[in-house]
Design a protein around this motif. Sequence first.
Motif, PDB file in Angstrom:
ATOM      1  N   SER A  95       7.551  30.484 -50.995  1.00  0.00           N
ATOM      2  CA  SER A  95       7.655  31.388 -49.853  1.00  0.00           C
ATOM      3  C   SER A  95       8.941  30.449 -48.398  1.00  0.00           C
ATOM      4  O   SER A  95       9.211  29.603 -48.885  1.00  0.00           O
ATOM      5  CB  SER A  95       6.015  30.697 -49.520  1.00  0.00           C
ATOM      6  OG  SER A  95       4.800  30.741 -50.014  1.00  0.00           O
ATOM      7  N   GLU A 111       6.428  34.891 -41.519  1.00  0.00           N
ATOM      8  CA  GLU A 111       6.387  34.327 -42.989  1.00  0.00           C
ATOM      9  C   GLU A 111       6.513  34.704 -43.800  1.00  0.00           C
ATOM     10  O   GLU A 111       6.654  36.693 -43.869  1.00  0.00           O
ATOM     11  CB  GLU A 111       5.241  33.354 -43.190  1.00  0.00           C
ATOM     12  CG  GLU A 111       3.894  33.739 -43.419  1.00  0.00           C
ATOM     13  CD  GLU A 111       2.484  33.290 -43.003  1.00  0.00           C
ATOM     14  OE1 GLU A 111       2.825  32.139 -43.228  1.00  0.00           O
ATOM     15  OE2 GLU A 111       1.242  34.153 -43.105  1.00  0.00           O
ATOM     16  N   SER A 118      -1.280  32.309 -45.458  1.00  0.00           N
ATOM     17  CA  SER A 118      -0.852  32.028 -44.225  1.00  0.00           C
ATOM     18  C   SER A 118      -0.770  30.873 -43.008  1.00  0.00           C
ATOM     19  O   SER A 118      -1.674  30.602 -43.973  1.00  0.00           O
ATOM     20  CB  SER A 118      -1.092  33.867 -43.644  1.00  0.00           C
ATOM     21  OG  SER A 118      -1.064  33.072 -42.297  1.00  0.00           O
ATOM     22  N   TRP A 119       0.684  30.659 -42.738  1.00  0.00           N
ATOM     23  CA  TRP A 119       0.301  29.606 -42.354  1.00  0.00           C
ATOM     24  C   TRP A 119       0.755  29.993 -40.917  1.00  0.00           C
ATOM     25  O   TRP A 119       1.313  28.316 -40.311  1.00  0.00           O
ATOM     26  CB  TRP A 119       1.519  28.714 -43.095  1.00  0.00           C
ATOM     27  CG  TRP A 119       1.425  27.893 -43.948  1.00  0.00           C
ATOM     28  CD1 TRP A 119       1.087  28.371 -45.579  1.00  0.00           C
ATOM     29  CD2 TRP A 119       0.207  26.601 -44.640  1.00  0.00           C
ATOM     30  NE1 TRP A 119       0.900  27.553 -46.532  1.00  0.00           N
ATOM     31  CE2 TRP A 119       0.064  26.735 -45.943  1.00  0.00           C
ATOM     32  CE3 TRP A 119      -0.485  25.502 -44.066  1.00  0.00           C
ATOM     33  CZ2 TRP A 119      -0.479  26.045 -46.403  1.00  0.00           C
ATOM     34  CZ3 TRP A 119      -0.720  25.107 -44.306  1.00  0.00           C
ATOM     35  CH2 TRP A 119      -0.723  24.555 -45.281  1.00  0.00           C
ATOM     36  N   VAL A 120       1.056  30.811 -40.371  1.00  0.00           N
ATOM     37  CA  VAL A 120       1.585  31.296 -39.167  1.00  0.00           C
ATOM     38  C   VAL A 120       0.554  30.540 -38.657  1.00  0.00           C
ATOM     39  O   VAL A 120      -0.648  31.011 -38.509  1.00  0.00           O
ATOM     40  CB  VAL A 120       1.420  32.929 -39.285  1.00  0.00           C
ATOM     41  CG1 VAL A 120       1.461  33.174 -37.179  1.00  0.00           C
ATOM     42  CG2 VAL A 120       2.425  33.305 -40.160  1.00  0.00           C
TER      43      VAL A 120
END
Length: 243
Positions: A95, A111, A118-120
């Motif tokens: 990632s 990302e 998802s980390w957004v």
Amino acid sequence: MKSLSRGLDVLLGVAGLEQGATSTEVAERLGRNRVQVARSLHSLEAAGLLDRDARTRAYGLSWRLRTRAVLAARARLMVEGPRILREVVEATGVSAFLAEVRGDGAVAILEDVPSGLSWVGRSYPLYCDDAGQALLWDCTREELETVFAGTEFIAHGPQAPAGVAEFEARLIAARRRGYSVVDGESQPGVFAVAAPVKDFSGQIVCALHTEGPSERLAPLAERHGGIISEQAERLSALLGWRP
């Protein structure tokens, strides 16, 4: 066309001097006739592209122009960023993210995550975030003290720094290396490499980083670090940064 070309040369000449410059200094920098340069500077000021300091008489880029340039760089980041992330994922198999500073934390803004998680928008403390060192790349010790004033260095991971001095030591090592290595700081068993991304003004606007399991990625740190630093420099160039 010649007058337009001369005007652009003068504008770029001023842009290359952070503290601004008088007409004489700009003329010397460009190797041009001072009278012609002075006329161009006056025209650029009248057009709202330059401001002139009333005390020093030095010209500098106007806030109007700077604001538009920042907005243009941001727009380009959102266009070029996903392409860079895709290339990083293809080269590393893990990632990849672009993160920026928000308050006292780091937040992913773009990302490319093969896993789909998802980390957004999620925020992590700068002192232990995967991108934290890269985002604070140019900070002096005094600036770090200001950034972390009142911050409680909670150990989110077993290797998280215990204070400003430890964070600074890791940052200095990262600068020598050309990229940061964060292993078990944000979470146990999470490994990341990161590098800063600059815009046309030389300001760090975000950081490019990878993330994955320490067991698999730690042996690849040097290879992935080279990829990340190279792609971060490439993205910086696309945003107008010229070392």
